[in-house]
Structure formats: structure tokens, C-alpha cells
Design a protein around this motif. Structure first.
Motif, PDB file in Angstrom:
ATOM      1  N   PHE A  79       1.070  -1.224  -0.033  1.00 42.29           N
ATOM      2  CA  PHE A  79      -0.112   0.066   0.121  1.00 42.29           C
ATOM      3  C   PHE A  79       0.795   1.384  -0.148  1.00 42.29           C
ATOM      4  CE2 PHE A  79      -2.941  -3.191   1.485  1.00 42.29           C
ATOM      5  CZ  PHE A  79      -3.831  -3.234   0.681  1.00 42.29           C
ATOM      6  N   ALA A  80       2.246   1.111   0.200  1.00 41.79           N
ATOM      7  CA  ALA A  80       2.846   2.439  -0.039  1.00 41.79           C
ATOM      8  C   ALA A  80       3.711   2.111  -1.362  1.00 41.79           C
ATOM      9  CB  ALA A  80       3.642   2.751   1.292  1.00 41.79           C
ATOM     10  N   GLU A  81       3.399   2.562  -2.377  1.00 40.90           N
ATOM     11  CA  GLU A  81       3.890   2.299  -3.506  1.00 40.90           C
ATOM     12  C   GLU A  81       5.057   3.175  -3.712  1.00 40.90           C
ATOM     13  OE1 GLU A  81       1.860   1.681  -7.351  1.00 40.90           O
ATOM     14  OE2 GLU A  81      -0.039   2.292  -6.267  1.00 40.90           O
ATOM     15  N   PRO A  82       6.285   2.328  -4.508  1.00 41.35           N
ATOM     16  CA  PRO A  82       7.286   3.259  -4.830  1.00 41.35           C
ATOM     17  C   PRO A  82       7.275   4.403  -5.241  1.00 41.35           C
ATOM     18  CG  PRO A  82       7.582   1.059  -5.482  1.00 41.35           C
ATOM     19  CD  PRO A  82       6.026   1.215  -4.796  1.00 41.35           C
ATOM     20  N   GLY A  83       7.752   5.626  -4.815  1.00 41.52           N
ATOM     21  CA  GLY A  83       7.715   6.983  -5.372  1.00 41.52           C
ATOM     22  C   GLY A  83       6.478   7.741  -4.729  1.00 41.52           C
ATOM     23  N   SER A  84       5.663   6.944  -4.159  1.00 43.10           N
ATOM     24  CA  SER A  84       4.321   7.523  -3.522  1.00 43.10           C
ATOM     25  C   SER A  84       4.613   8.110  -2.355  1.00 43.10           C
ATOM     26  CB  SER A  84       3.196   6.705  -3.634  1.00 43.10           C
ATOM     27  OG  SER A  84       3.428   5.839  -2.564  1.00 43.10           O
ATOM     28  N   LYS A  85       3.809   9.313  -1.643  1.00 39.02           N
ATOM     29  CA  LYS A  85       4.352   9.591  -0.458  1.00 39.02           C
ATOM     30  C   LYS A  85       3.634   8.969   0.743  1.00 39.02           C
ATOM     31  CE  LYS A  85       4.756  14.552   0.254  1.00 39.02           C
ATOM     32  NZ  LYS A  85       4.613  16.123   0.333  1.00 39.02           N
ATOM     33  N   PHE A  86       4.645   8.469   1.684  1.00 33.89           N
ATOM     34  CA  PHE A  86       4.093   7.700   2.728  1.00 33.89           C
ATOM     35  C   PHE A  86       4.363   8.489   4.174  1.00 33.89           C
ATOM     36  CE2 PHE A  86       5.337   3.671   5.505  1.00 33.89           C
ATOM     37  CZ  PHE A  86       4.108   3.702   6.054  1.00 33.89           C
ATOM     38  N   LEU A  87       3.329   9.216   4.698  1.00 36.54           N
ATOM     39  CA  LEU A  87       3.747   9.763   5.910  1.00 36.54           C
ATOM     40  C   LEU A  87       3.317   9.038   7.240  1.00 36.54           C
ATOM     41  CD1 LEU A  87       3.596  12.624   7.496  1.00 36.54           C
ATOM     42  CD2 LEU A  87       1.184  12.538   7.270  1.00 36.54           C
ATOM     43  N   VAL A  88       4.534   9.040   8.187  1.00 33.93           N
ATOM     44  CA  VAL A  88       4.413   8.281   9.261  1.00 33.93           C
ATOM     45  C   VAL A  88       4.560   9.267  10.621  1.00 33.93           C
ATOM     46  CG1 VAL A  88       5.588   6.194  10.401  1.00 33.93           C
ATOM     47  CG2 VAL A  88       5.721   6.317   7.879  1.00 33.93           C
ATOM     48  N   PHE A  89       3.473   9.055  11.337  1.00 27.88           N
ATOM     49  CA  PHE A  89       3.550   9.683  12.377  1.00 27.88           C
ATOM     50  C   PHE A  89       4.466   8.826  13.651  1.00 27.88           C
ATOM     51  CE2 PHE A  89      -0.355  11.344  10.641  1.00 27.88           C
ATOM     52  CZ  PHE A  89      -0.073  12.658  11.223  1.00 27.88           C
ATOM     53  N   ASN A  90       5.560   9.487  13.890  1.00 33.56           N
ATOM     54  CA  ASN A  90       6.640   8.599  14.507  1.00 33.56           C
ATOM     55  C   ASN A  90       7.072   9.327  15.946  1.00 33.56           C
ATOM     56  OD1 ASN A  90       8.730   7.101  14.944  1.00 33.56           O
ATOM     57  ND2 ASN A  90      10.151   8.325  13.658  1.00 33.56           N
ATOM     58  N   MET A 101      11.092   0.699   6.701  1.00 37.42           N
ATOM     59  CA  MET A 101      10.552  -0.284   5.550  1.00 37.42           C
ATOM     60  C   MET A 101       9.990   0.594   4.464  1.00 37.42           C
ATOM     61  SD  MET A 101       8.470  -3.301   7.413  1.00 37.42           S
ATOM     62  CE  MET A 101       9.097  -4.457   8.522  1.00 37.42           C
ATOM     63  N   GLY A 102       9.328   1.506   4.731  1.00 38.13           N
ATOM     64  CA  GLY A 102       8.908   2.296   3.599  1.00 38.13           C
ATOM     65  C   GLY A 102      10.057   2.877   2.811  1.00 38.13           C
ATOM     66  N   ALA A 103      11.112   3.344   3.350  1.00 39.88           N
ATOM     67  CA  ALA A 103      12.220   3.830   2.341  1.00 39.88           C
ATOM     68  C   ALA A 103      12.744   2.733   1.813  1.00 39.88           C
ATOM     69  CB  ALA A 103      13.196   4.622   3.428  1.00 39.88           C
ATOM     70  N   ARG A 104      13.090   1.556   2.118  1.00 43.42           N
ATOM     71  CA  ARG A 104      13.441   0.260   1.462  1.00 43.42           C
ATOM     72  C   ARG A 104      12.538  -0.227   0.233  1.00 43.42           C
ATOM     73  NH1 ARG A 104      16.705  -3.822   5.072  1.00 43.42           N
ATOM     74  NH2 ARG A 104      17.441  -2.238   6.873  1.00 43.42           N
ATOM     75  N   HIS A 105      11.531   0.159   0.556  1.00 40.63           N
ATOM     76  CA  HIS A 105      10.386  -0.290  -0.386  1.00 40.63           C
ATOM     77  C   HIS A 105      10.211   1.074  -1.459  1.00 40.63           C
ATOM     78  CE1 HIS A 105       9.769  -4.197   0.985  1.00 40.63           C
ATOM     79  NE2 HIS A 105       9.388  -3.674   2.227  1.00 40.63           N
ATOM     80  N   GLY A 106      11.100   2.024  -1.534  1.00 43.62           N
ATOM     81  CA  GLY A 106      10.996   3.000  -2.372  1.00 43.62           C
ATOM     82  C   GLY A 106       9.794   4.079  -2.150  1.00 43.62           C
ATOM     83  N   ALA A 107       9.245   4.026  -1.107  1.00 41.38           N
ATOM     84  CA  ALA A 107       8.296   5.060  -1.094  1.00 41.38           C
ATOM     85  C   ALA A 107       9.079   6.318  -0.610  1.00 41.38           C
ATOM     86  CB  ALA A 107       7.117   4.632   0.023  1.00 41.38           C
ATOM     87  N   GLN A 108       8.189   7.230  -0.998  1.00 43.48           N
ATOM     88  CA  GLN A 108       8.876   8.752  -0.519  1.00 43.48           C
ATOM     89  C   GLN A 108       8.367   9.011   1.041  1.00 43.48           C
ATOM     90  OE1 GLN A 108       7.420  11.740  -2.824  1.00 43.48           O
ATOM     91  NE2 GLN A 108       8.230  13.429  -1.383  1.00 43.48           N
ATOM     92  N   VAL A 109       9.121   8.695   1.903  1.00 42.76           N
ATOM     93  CA  VAL A 109       8.909   8.724   3.440  1.00 42.76           C
ATOM     94  C   VAL A 109       8.844  10.034   3.958  1.00 42.76           C
ATOM     95  CG1 VAL A 109       9.337   7.652   5.773  1.00 42.76           C
ATOM     96  CG2 VAL A 109       9.265   6.179   3.717  1.00 42.76           C
ATOM     97  N   VAL A 110       7.803  10.556   4.629  1.00 44.16           N
ATOM     98  CA  VAL A 110       7.766  11.797   5.161  1.00 44.16           C
ATOM     99  C   VAL A 110       7.665  11.363   6.536  1.00 44.16           C
ATOM    100  CG1 VAL A 110       6.753  14.057   5.394  1.00 44.16           C
ATOM    101  CG2 VAL A 110       6.792  12.891   3.313  1.00 44.16           C
ATOM    102  N   ARG A 111       8.503  11.903   7.453  1.00 43.88           N
ATOM    103  CA  ARG A 111       8.244  11.580   8.837  1.00 43.88           C
ATOM    104  C   ARG A 111       7.864  12.608   9.705  1.00 43.88           C
ATOM    105  NH1 ARG A 111      12.930   7.808  10.702  1.00 43.88           N
ATOM    106  NH2 ARG A 111      12.826   8.709  12.555  1.00 43.88           N
ATOM    107  N   ALA A 112       6.814  12.507  10.262  1.00 45.32           N
ATOM    108  CA  ALA A 112       6.322  13.555  11.350  1.00 45.32           C
ATOM    109  C   ALA A 112       6.731  13.146  12.729  1.00 45.32           C
ATOM    110  CB  ALA A 112       4.794  13.739  11.515  1.00 45.32           C
ATOM    111  N   ASP A 113       7.897  13.683  13.278  1.00 50.67           N
ATOM    112  CA  ASP A 113       8.714  13.304  14.259  1.00 50.67           C
ATOM    113  C   ASP A 113       8.300  13.907  15.725  1.00 50.67           C
ATOM    114  OD1 ASP A 113      10.298  11.224  13.039  1.00 50.67           O
ATOM    115  OD2 ASP A 113      11.645  12.563  12.420  1.00 50.67           O
TER     116      ASP A 113
END
Ligand SMILES: Cc1ncc(COP(=O)(O)O)c(C=O)c1O
Length: 369
Positions: A79-90, A101-113
Motif C-alpha cells: 500500500f505504500a507504492e514506490p515513489g508515492s508519499k508515505f507519511l508516518v507519525f513517529n 521499511m517504507g524507504a526500503r520499498h522505495g516510498a517517499q517517506v515523510v516523517r512527522a517526528d
């Protein structure tokens, strides 16, 4: 003569938790083939039980082979496709793993830290989701590394407004506290069997909403892990019963029995029992002059308690003594909380007054109280 002879343990850690005798008995039953009609009866029973535990009518609800991390990876790779924006509340270790994991699968990970031990307010999640416009949002419902419960209602609401899907890590919550997947609006939830379900580790229950299934069916690229491709898994566990991999039959028996125990007690009663024991645990901790790591009671995970290690108490020595002298396992913290907290799970067969009294008896002695 058996060569396996494990020591007697009381699993008061974050998991694996104590397994009920009936679950062990189920695991001693002869295995059938992974395409046997009986196996698929077990699978169907499990699907039904999991729908109750998750609070969902999702047709796509199943237990997949692997531990909680397999569920996390299945959710992310599908569900977090490569190149797509994946926002994680961290704000803890397991949300951090979602980002990795998101980064390894090529998603564009945006971290809300946020610092470990904190949580996100409704206003914060809304502002961040509307600003970032992600395709997929991830959060950890019960962050086992800190003891914080993150409600996902506002996350799901804002995500759906912009057409994003929400992945919720329910690894520590399933079977011990109310999740309400449909009520909260979660699209993909995954969990494990060795925490709130009090079964051995080995399976990862996952549930997927119809809108998330639509998105998956419309996806043109293939998920990069064959083993966790949910469309392929559906051809095995779903109607077609086509061979995909050799399912670990014995762990399915265990989960079927664990869910039967849950149903016999009633999910609401089980949740109430865990909450009651949590309150008694907190009262016991405070009576010893200790503090909980999560100051706001409404933000605490009821089945996984994090206790601040007081000045002068040695983390490792305390845990070692509990294990060696009483057979009690509890865990310490990790990352920024290493050496600062004890993590105590009060779950399943150990979530009773009698077992709590046993725990406090030992804990007091070890702390010299
Ligand atoms: C919140 C959370 N997510 C994911 C995991 C990973 O699960 P597993 O160790 O079963 O792979 C854990 C394990 O403790 C967890 O607590």
C-alpha cells in the motif's frame, strides 16, 4: 524423552505473553496438509474471529505467515507504492521501523517526528496530513517501546478527506483492547499473535478495507515481496485455495484456539479485564512510590505498562533477579528509553488479580520494598 525442556517462566514482558494450556493442546494436534479442506475450515474460523477482534466487517481479513513485522511489511509493500508519499507519525521504535521499511520499498517517506513517549493531537495530525498530502499514512496504535496509545480517529478522518489510505500498527492492541477498525476508519491494520492474543508468535493477522482493496486491485506495479503480495495470498486463503506457500498449520491451530478462548470470554469482557488489571497495576506501582512513564492515564496502553526506573535501581540487575529467582520476565526500554523504563505486560492468562499479586510480591522484594 523430549530434549526440549524450557524453564518455567511467567511472561510479564511486552510479548511473547503467556500461552493458555488449551492453545498448547491445540498445537499438539496432528497437522493436515496446507491444502486440506480441514485447514481451510480453520482459516475461515480464524477470519471470523479476527473480524470480531478487530471490530470490522472487512471481507479481506486473514492471518498471514510471519510475525508482526511481516504484517508491517505486507501493509507497506502493498500500500505504500514506490515513489508515492508515505507519511508516518513517529514517536517510538516501531513507527521508526515503518519509516525504514517504507524507504526500503522505495516510498517517499515523510516523517512527522516527536520525541519518544509523546503522541500527536487531533489538530497536529490534521494540519500535517493536509499540508503533506500523502497517498498513505502510517501510525502505531499502541507504541510498545514507550507505552503510548495513539488514537487514530483524527488521522483517518483527515487522510480520507484527501483520499489517502491509513495503515495502523495494532501489534500490541489486538485481543486486549478496543480497536474498532471500521469505527476508527482504518484501512489496513496488522498485528501479531504473541501479545494481546496470547498465542505463540508466528502469524500476523491483517485486515484491509474495501477501499484499500480497490486501490490494490488498481495498482499496476507488483509489490516487491512475492511472499507478502496480498493479491497472491488471496488466491490461497480466499476462494481459489491455490497453493502459494506451505502455511504453518500448527500456528493456525493455536490461533483458532486463542480466538475461541476470546469468544468464550467475550471480547468486551476480555478488554474490561485487561483495563481492570491495568488500573490495579498502576495503583500497585504508585503505592511503591514509582511513576508511570506516560503521565496522562488516558494515553496509556492498558496491557503494556511502562514504569520509570527510580534513581538507584539497576535496570539489568533487577530484571535478571526477577528472572532467576522468580521466573518472571519483564523488559527494559530501548533507544532513548534504555535503562530508564521497565516494560511490563499484563496480558491474557496473566491478567488476573492472583497473577498480579504474585508479580508485585516478587517486584517488591527485588526492589527491596
Ligand atoms: C508495535 C509493534 N509493531 C511491530 C512489532 C514487530 O512485531 P514482531 O516482533 O512480532 O515481528 C512489535 C513487536 O514488539 C511491536 O510492538
Amino acid at each position: 524423552m523430549l530434549t526440549v525442556n524450557p524453564p518455567k517462566r511467567f511472561l510479564f514482558g511486552p510479548g511473547p505473553t503467556q500461552v493458555a494450556d488449551r492453545v498448547y493442546d491445540a498445537m499438539r494436534q496432528p497437522i493436515v496438509g496446507h491444502l486440506d479442506p480441514y485447514f481451510f475450515e480453520v482459516v475461515q474460523d480464524i477470519q471470523k474471529g479476527l473480524r470480531t477482534a478487530y471490530g470490522t466487517a472487512n471481507d479481506f481479513t486473514m492471518a498471514i505467515s510471519g510475525t508482526g513485522s511481516a504484517g508491517m511489511e505486507a501493509a507497506i509493500t502493498n500500500f505504500a507504492e514506490p515513489g508515492s508519499k508515505f507519511l508516518v507519525f513517529n514517536a517510538g521504535y516501531f513507527a521508526d521501523r515503518m519509516c525504514d521499511m517504507g524507504a526500503r520499498h522505495g516510498a517517499q517517506v515523510v516523517r512527522a517526528d516527536k520525541p519518544w513517549g509523546e503522541w500527536f493531537t487531533d489538530e497536529e495530525v490534521r494540519e500535517i496530513i493536509l499540508r503533506e498530502q500523502p497517498a498513505t499514512v502510517g501510525f502505531v496504535h499502541a507504541e510498545t517501546s514507550t507505552g503510548v496509545l495513539q488514537d487514530g480517529t483524527a488521522i483517518c478522518k483527515a487522510a480520507h478527506e484527501i483520499g489517502a489510505l491509513v495503515i495502523a500498527d495494532c501489534v500490541t492492541s489486538l485481543g486486549a483492547l478496543h480497536i474498532g477498525v471500521d469505527e476508527m476508519g482504518i484501512d489496513i491494520a496488522y498485528s501479531c499473535t504473541q501479545k494481546g492474543m496470547s498465542c505463540p508468535p508466528g502469524l500476523s493477522p491483517i485486515t484491509v478495507s474495501p477501499r484499500a482493496m480497490d486501490r490494490l486491485r488498481a495498482r499496476t506495479s507488483t509489490p516487491d515481496i512475492w511472499y507478502l503480495d496480498l493479491k497472491l495470498l488471496d488466491t490461497y486463503y480466499g476462494q481459489a485455495h491455490r497453493y502459494h506457500h506451505t502455511a504453518p498449520i500448527t500456528t493456525f491451530y493455536a490461533l483458532k484456539e486463542g480466538l475461541a478462548l476470546m469468544n468464550e470470554e467475550g471480547l468486551d469482557n476480555r478488554i474490561a479485564r485487561h483495563l481492570d488489571m491495568h488500573k490495579k497495576f498502576v495503583a500497585g506501582v504508585e503505592a511503591l512510590g514509582l511513576k508511570m512513564n506516560v503521565p496522562d492515564p488516558s494515553r496509556r496502553i492498558p496491557n503494556l505498562n511502562t514504569v520509570v526506573i527510580p534513581e538507584g535501581v539497576d535496570d539489568l540487575a533487577t530484571r535478571k533477579q526477577l528472572l532467576n529467582e522468580y521466573g518472571i520476565e519483564i523488559s527494559g526500554g530501548f533507544g532513548p528509553l534504555a535503562g530508564k523504563i521497565f516494560r511490563v505486560g499484563i496480558m491474557g492468562p496473566l491478567a488476573t488479580e492472583e497473577k498480579l499479586a504474585f508479580f508485585f510480591d516478587a517486584f517488591k522484594k527485588v526492589l527491596g520494598k
